[in-house]
Design a protein around this motif. Sequence first.
Motif, PDB file in Angstrom:
ATOM      1  N   ARG A 104       0.855  -1.192   0.000  1.00 20.98           N
ATOM      2  CA  ARG A 104       0.000   0.000   0.000  1.00 20.98           C
ATOM      3  C   ARG A 104       0.886   1.236   0.000  1.00 20.98           C
ATOM      4  O   ARG A 104       1.799   1.352   0.819  1.00 20.98           O
ATOM      5  CB  ARG A 104      -0.911   0.028   1.231  1.00 20.98           C
ATOM      6  CG  ARG A 104      -1.986  -1.042   1.232  1.00 20.98           C
ATOM      7  CD  ARG A 104      -2.854  -0.968   2.490  1.00 20.98           C
ATOM      8  NE  ARG A 104      -3.915  -1.944   2.442  1.00 20.98           N
ATOM      9  CZ  ARG A 104      -5.096  -1.742   1.860  1.00 20.98           C
ATOM     10  NH1 ARG A 104      -5.343  -0.555   1.321  1.00 20.98           N
ATOM     11  NH2 ARG A 104      -6.014  -2.679   1.832  1.00 20.98           N
ATOM     12  N   ALA A 105       0.596   2.174  -0.881  1.00 23.40           N
ATOM     13  CA  ALA A 105       1.408   3.387  -0.950  1.00 23.40           C
ATOM     14  C   ALA A 105       1.308   4.197   0.335  1.00 23.40           C
ATOM     15  O   ALA A 105       2.260   4.873   0.720  1.00 23.40           O
ATOM     16  CB  ALA A 105       0.977   4.236  -2.143  1.00 23.40           C
ATOM     17  N   SER A 106       0.159   4.116   1.022  1.00 20.89           N
ATOM     18  CA  SER A 106       0.008   4.841   2.289  1.00 20.89           C
ATOM     19  C   SER A 106       0.972   4.329   3.342  1.00 20.89           C
ATOM     20  O   SER A 106       1.341   5.056   4.273  1.00 20.89           O
ATOM     21  CB  SER A 106      -1.435   4.722   2.801  1.00 20.89           C
ATOM     22  OG  SER A 106      -1.777   3.362   3.010  1.00 20.89           O
ATOM     23  N   THR A 107       1.407   3.078   3.198  1.00 19.51           N
ATOM     24  CA  THR A 107       2.387   2.492   4.110  1.00 19.51           C
ATOM     25  C   THR A 107       3.801   2.671   3.576  1.00 19.51           C
ATOM     26  O   THR A 107       4.716   3.054   4.304  1.00 19.51           O
ATOM     27  CB  THR A 107       2.105   0.988   4.294  1.00 19.51           C
ATOM     28  OG1 THR A 107       0.784   0.815   4.814  1.00 19.51           O
ATOM     29  CG2 THR A 107       3.107   0.361   5.248  1.00 19.51           C
ATOM     30  N   VAL A 108       3.974   2.406   2.287  1.00 18.68           N
ATOM     31  CA  VAL A 108       5.306   2.429   1.680  1.00 18.68           C
ATOM     32  C   VAL A 108       5.893   3.839   1.662  1.00 18.68           C
ATOM     33  O   VAL A 108       7.068   4.040   1.988  1.00 18.68           O
ATOM     34  CB  VAL A 108       5.251   1.859   0.245  1.00 18.68           C
ATOM     35  CG1 VAL A 108       6.618   1.956  -0.427  1.00 18.68           C
ATOM     36  CG2 VAL A 108       4.772   0.409   0.257  1.00 18.68           C
ATOM     37  N   ALA A 109       5.079   4.833   1.281  1.00 23.93           N
ATOM     38  CA  ALA A 109       5.632   6.186   1.102  1.00 23.93           C
ATOM     39  C   ALA A 109       4.625   7.269   1.459  1.00 23.93           C
ATOM     40  O   ALA A 109       4.229   8.067   0.601  1.00 23.93           O
ATOM     41  CB  ALA A 109       6.106   6.370  -0.333  1.00 23.93           C
ATOM     42  N   PRO A 110       4.181   7.333   2.713  1.00 24.51           N
ATOM     43  CA  PRO A 110       3.344   8.470   3.115  1.00 24.51           C
ATOM     44  C   PRO A 110       4.199   9.732   3.167  1.00 24.51           C
ATOM     45  O   PRO A 110       5.416   9.677   2.984  1.00 24.51           O
ATOM     46  CB  PRO A 110       2.878   8.070   4.521  1.00 24.51           C
ATOM     47  CG  PRO A 110       4.015   7.252   5.049  1.00 24.51           C
ATOM     48  CD  PRO A 110       4.532   6.479   3.855  1.00 24.51           C
ATOM     49  N   PHE A 111       3.571  10.875   3.406  1.00 27.06           N
ATOM     50  CA  PHE A 111       4.363  12.078   3.662  1.00 27.06           C
ATOM     51  C   PHE A 111       5.318  11.794   4.827  1.00 27.06           C
ATOM     52  O   PHE A 111       4.929  11.198   5.831  1.00 27.06           O
ATOM     53  CB  PHE A 111       3.459  13.246   4.030  1.00 27.06           C
ATOM     54  CG  PHE A 111       2.731  13.847   2.858  1.00 27.06           C
ATOM     55  CD1 PHE A 111       3.415  14.227   1.713  1.00 27.06           C
ATOM     56  CD2 PHE A 111       1.359  14.055   2.902  1.00 27.06           C
ATOM     57  CE1 PHE A 111       2.747  14.800   0.626  1.00 27.06           C
ATOM     58  CE2 PHE A 111       0.682  14.630   1.831  1.00 27.06           C
ATOM     59  CZ  PHE A 111       1.379  14.997   0.692  1.00 27.06           C
ATOM     60  N   ALA A 112       6.568  12.194   4.695  1.00 25.55           N
ATOM     61  CA  ALA A 112       7.617  11.988   5.706  1.00 25.55           C
ATOM     62  C   ALA A 112       7.968  10.512   5.892  1.00 25.55           C
ATOM     63  O   ALA A 112       8.698  10.166   6.821  1.00 25.55           O
ATOM     64  CB  ALA A 112       7.229  12.601   7.059  1.00 25.55           C
ATOM     65  N   GLY A 113       7.493   9.632   5.004  1.00 27.90           N
ATOM     66  CA  GLY A 113       7.872   8.227   5.081  1.00 27.90           C
ATOM     67  C   GLY A 113       9.379   8.083   5.005  1.00 27.90           C
ATOM     68  O   GLY A 113      10.050   8.808   4.276  1.00 27.90           O
TER      69      GLY A 113
END
Length: 474
Positions: free
Chosen positions: A387-396
Motif C-alpha cells: 500500500r502506498a500509504s504504508t510504503v511512502a506516506p508524507f515523511a515516510g
Amino acid sequence: MKPVMSPVSILIFFFFIFSLTLLNDIQAFDVRQHLSTVTRYSVAESDYVPSDVPKECTPIHLNLVARHGTRSPSKKRMRELDSLADHLEVLVKEAEEHPSTLQKVPAWLRQWKSPWKGKLNGGELISNGEDELYDIGIRIRKKFPDLFNDDYHPDVYNIRATQVPRASASAVAFGMGLFSEKGSLGPGRHRAFAVISENRASDIKLRFHDCCENYKDFRKKQEPGVDKLKEPVLDEITSSLARRYGLNFTRKDTSSLWFLCKQEASLLDITDQACGLFSPSEVALLEWTDDLATYILKGYGKSLNYRMGVPLLEDVVQSMEEAIKAKEENHGPGSYEKARLRFAHAETVVPFSCLLGLFLEKSEFQQIQREEPLPLLPKPPQNRSWRASTVAPFAGNYMLVLYSCPAKSSNKYFVQVLHNERPIPMPGCGGTDFCPFDVFKESIVAPHLKHNYDAVCKKEQPMPKPETTTASSF
C-alpha cells in the motif's frame, strides 16, 4: 420451562447483531489512512514483532532516506480545484430547477470554493509537514543517543536534500529537531547546520528519476495505459455518485473530488465533505487506483523504476563500509561519519524500498531476483500488503542502522532496517530485520549492482527487456 424464541425473533436478533457489526466497521474506518501517497505520517505500532538487537551490539552508523513532509497542492492541482468549483456551481444550478434533486445535494457542496483559491504558490511544506520531520529528528536522537552525542560537524552528520524546496525545508525541520538544545541560537538553543544539494540535472542519487532518459520515456508512454486501467473504477463510482446525489458528475469530476478528499483529509483534517461523498468501499477502490499507478510507474511494476536508483543503494553501502573501516582502525570521535541523512521524494523512497526487496513475500523476492514479472496489485475487496500509504506516506522514511557486535560472533557487523521508525522484515535475509552485513550485501545488494546506471538510463542503450509488469501487458 424456559421461553423459546420464535423464528421472527431470531431473525430480528441476528439482523440487530449484523447491523451493529456493520456500524462498528463504518465507524472504525478512517479515510485518512487510505489516501495513498497523500497519507499523513503515523508511527502507529506495527503488527510485526521485531527481533531484539543483542545488548552487546552497538550502533556505529545510520543511513536515512526520507520523503518530504506534508505539503500543499501544486499550482496545477490548485487550478484543477478551481475548475472543479466552477463545474460544481453549474451542476448545482441545474439541480435547483428540480427541488427533489436539490434535496439530495450536500449543503457544503452548494457554496463550495477551493480553500486554495487565489493562492499564487504551491507544493511547499506546510506546518504539519515541518512538525513531522522535526519530531522524527527528536525521536531518532533519543533512540540512538550514542550516534548523536558528538558535536555537530558536516563530516560527522552529513545532511543532503534535493534542490526542491519542500525537500530541503524538510531537512532543515529534521535538523532542528535532531540538534535542538545542542547550540546557542535563541530560546530553543538551536544551532546552524549544513544541507547539501546536488544540481537537479545531475542528482542521480536522490532525483535519479529526473536524470534517467529511458525512465522518462517509459513513464510518458505508460501513463495513458495506467489511466486506462483506472477508467472502469472511475466510471462505476461516477454512476453511483450521480444516482446518489442527483448531479450529472463526469469521470473528471470524480477524479477531482477524490483529489479534493485527499487534500482536505490530509492537510485540513476535514473528512465529512468531499470524502463524505464516497462510501468506504469506493474509497478502497479509489485508493487502489492510486496505488496501482504508483506501483507501475514508481515501484515493482517495472524493474527500470528501481534499477535507476542503484547509485543511491551504492552510496548507502559505501557509507557503511567506511564506518566499518573507521571502527576497525579505531578512529576517534569526530573523525568519521556517524550518519548520512537524505531528504527527497516519493519517486526516491518507493524505488529504494524495492531495491531492499521490502513488502514482498519470500517467493516474490525470489522472482524479482530472477528478473521475473510480478502480478498487478489485487483489486479490493481482496487483501494486499503493498500500500502506498504504508510504503511512502508524507515523511515516510527508511533507516539502515549498522551495528557492531562482539568479535566472538561469526558475523561482526549487522544491518537493521527500520521503516517509519519500526523494524521491518527483509525477505532477502530470511524474513529477519537484523541481517549480517555480508549477507545483506550478497543477497540484497549484489544482484542490483550488475545493472550500471548509464546502461539502464542512457537513451543510446537498448531498453531493458520487459521482464517485469507493465500496464500495457494487461
